[in-house]
Design an enzyme around this catalytic site. Sequence first.
Site, short mmCIF file in Angstrom:
data_model
loop_
_atom_site.label_atom_id
_atom_site.label_comp_id
_atom_site.label_asym_id
_atom_site.label_seq_id
_atom_site.Cartn_x
_atom_site.Cartn_y
_atom_site.Cartn_z
N LYS A 65 0.80 -1.23 0.00
CA LYS A 65 0.00 0.00 0.00
C LYS A 65 0.84 1.28 0.00
O LYS A 65 0.44 2.31 0.55
CB LYS A 65 -0.99 0.04 1.19
CG LYS A 65 -1.90 -1.16 1.30
CD LYS A 65 -2.57 -1.58 0.03
CE LYS A 65 -3.63 -0.67 -0.49
NZ LYS A 65 -4.14 -1.19 -1.81
N ARG A 149 5.68 4.89 2.99
CA ARG A 149 4.57 5.85 3.09
C ARG A 149 4.38 6.20 4.56
O ARG A 149 4.74 5.39 5.43
CB ARG A 149 3.31 5.15 2.55
CG ARG A 149 2.08 6.00 2.49
CD ARG A 149 0.93 5.21 1.90
NE ARG A 149 -0.20 6.09 1.64
CZ ARG A 149 -1.33 5.70 1.09
NH1 ARG A 149 -1.49 4.43 0.73
NH2 ARG A 149 -2.32 6.56 0.88
N SER A 157 -4.81 2.47 4.69
CA SER A 157 -5.01 1.98 3.32
C SER A 157 -5.02 0.45 3.30
O SER A 157 -5.83 -0.18 2.60
CB SER A 157 -3.89 2.53 2.43
OG SER A 157 -3.90 1.91 1.17
N1 LIG Z 1 -0.35 6.83 -9.71
C1 LIG Z 1 -1.01 6.03 -8.86
N2 LIG Z 1 -1.94 5.20 -9.34
C2 LIG Z 1 -2.65 4.40 -8.50
N3 LIG Z 1 -2.47 4.36 -7.16
C3 LIG Z 1 -1.54 5.16 -6.65
C4 LIG Z 1 -0.76 6.01 -7.45
N4 LIG Z 1 0.09 6.66 -6.67
C5 LIG Z 1 -0.15 6.26 -5.42
N5 LIG Z 1 -1.13 5.36 -5.39
C6 LIG Z 1 -1.66 4.79 -4.13
O1 LIG Z 1 -0.94 3.62 -3.75
C7 LIG Z 1 -1.78 2.85 -2.86
C8 LIG Z 1 -1.71 1.41 -3.31
O2 LIG Z 1 -0.41 0.95 -3.08
P1 LIG Z 1 0.14 -0.39 -3.73
O3 LIG Z 1 0.03 -0.31 -5.20
O4 LIG Z 1 1.48 -0.62 -3.18
O5 LIG Z 1 -0.90 -1.48 -3.18
S1 LIG Z 1 -0.66 -3.05 -3.06
O6 LIG Z 1 0.09 -3.28 -1.82
O7 LIG Z 1 0.04 -3.57 -4.23
O8 LIG Z 1 -2.04 -3.60 -2.94
C9 LIG Z 1 -3.20 3.41 -2.94
O9 LIG Z 1 -3.44 4.16 -1.75
P2 LIG Z 1 -4.90 4.41 -1.13
O10 LIG Z 1 -5.73 5.02 -2.21
O11 LIG Z 1 -4.69 5.34 0.03
O12 LIG Z 1 -5.45 3.08 -0.69
C10 LIG Z 1 -3.11 4.30 -4.17
O13 LIG Z 1 -3.97 5.39 -4.14
#
Ligand SMILES: Nc1ncnc2c1ncn2[C@@H]1O[C@H](COP(=O)(O)OS(=O)(=O)O)[C@@H](OP(=O)(O)O)[C@H]1O
Length: 325
Positions: A65, A149, A157
Amino acid sequence: MNTLKQLPRKTLHHFCENLSKLADDKKFTYWRLPTVERWEVALRSFWSIGLEQRLPDVLGIGVKKSGTNAVVHFLKQHPLIKVPHEGKEIHFFDKHYSSGIQFYKANMPLVNESQLCFEKTPRYFVTGGAPKNIAKDILPKPKFLLCVRDPVKRALSDWHHETLIKTIKGRGRSSGVRTAESEGKRFAQEVIRNDGTVNTRSDFIRTSIYDIHFERWLMYHSREQFLILEEEDISSDPYQEMKRIEQFLGIGSFFKKKMFAYNKGKQVMCFVHENHREDCPPRYGVKIPHPTPTKGVIQTMRDFYRSHNKRFEDMLGMKFYWSDL
Ligand SMILES: Nc1ncnc2c1ncn2[C@@H]1O[C@H](COP(=O)(O)OS(=O)(=O)O)[C@@H](OP(=O)(O)O)[C@H]1O
């Protein structure tokens, strides 16, 4: 056979030509062979045109996340970076280690000599044996991309993500209206004990204790092998972060500012192809509101993480804006 689908049309053509050279029989057709032989024929052919499957040169180790999907999504656009089919997480060092290193290799993309193979599985960061096994199994030494983060936001998250998955699988709470506040209350029940202290047994809390996990990584790998990326930067200025990654990996400059644009509908930064098509990182739906716990709960968590954050900063020689919050 998924790997075949990844091949550019030109390479596939070359592959077919090579195959016909390998077969004496005029009636030989690739698809008539049993699967295992098919794969062997394919691999021989790939080698002859300079493509191979090898263990990762670069590993995305987490943290869950913290924008890890966005990093894979943007980075795989670089012509010198190859990822497993559709950026899939292979979970080798956390779940499938007993399947053996050949299993891992077989899941890697085809790369040529100048390309780098990149695999990311966020659970590696918190998996006890992962740092040691990676040091033992992956030679030469890999490079690591570690996204971090604000630990409180990460935990929120993470909780939202797991609640959503439970609901999708039909294992979640089905009755009652879900509001950000009601979700915040349920989050607090999970992460705060009855005596008001932080529940350090909760995975949502533990995953964000970065110094404890990173200490294990530094036992087997040197600080220089890691590039630290912050979710806050990945979401606001992915172009800058991709430039940092290019430099860290020593790959040619490919990314340009015009390749990144904010998509208002999806509310994220997306990649813009030459034909102006926008390609956005995958996101989980927002059918359930993100939890908003009380200020008191947030403060208790912040107080808990402060010393851990400071220690993490010292290990890295970096400063995070969230470490004093
Ligand atoms: N460019 C872009 N596109 C999409 N999402 C973005 C991006 N940058 C950051 N994030 C935020 O990253 C959070 C998800 O993290 P991960 O991709 O590491 O999630 S996972 O662990 O693989 O499930 C998730 O956080 P939350 O929305 O707070 O849940 C995403 O919003």
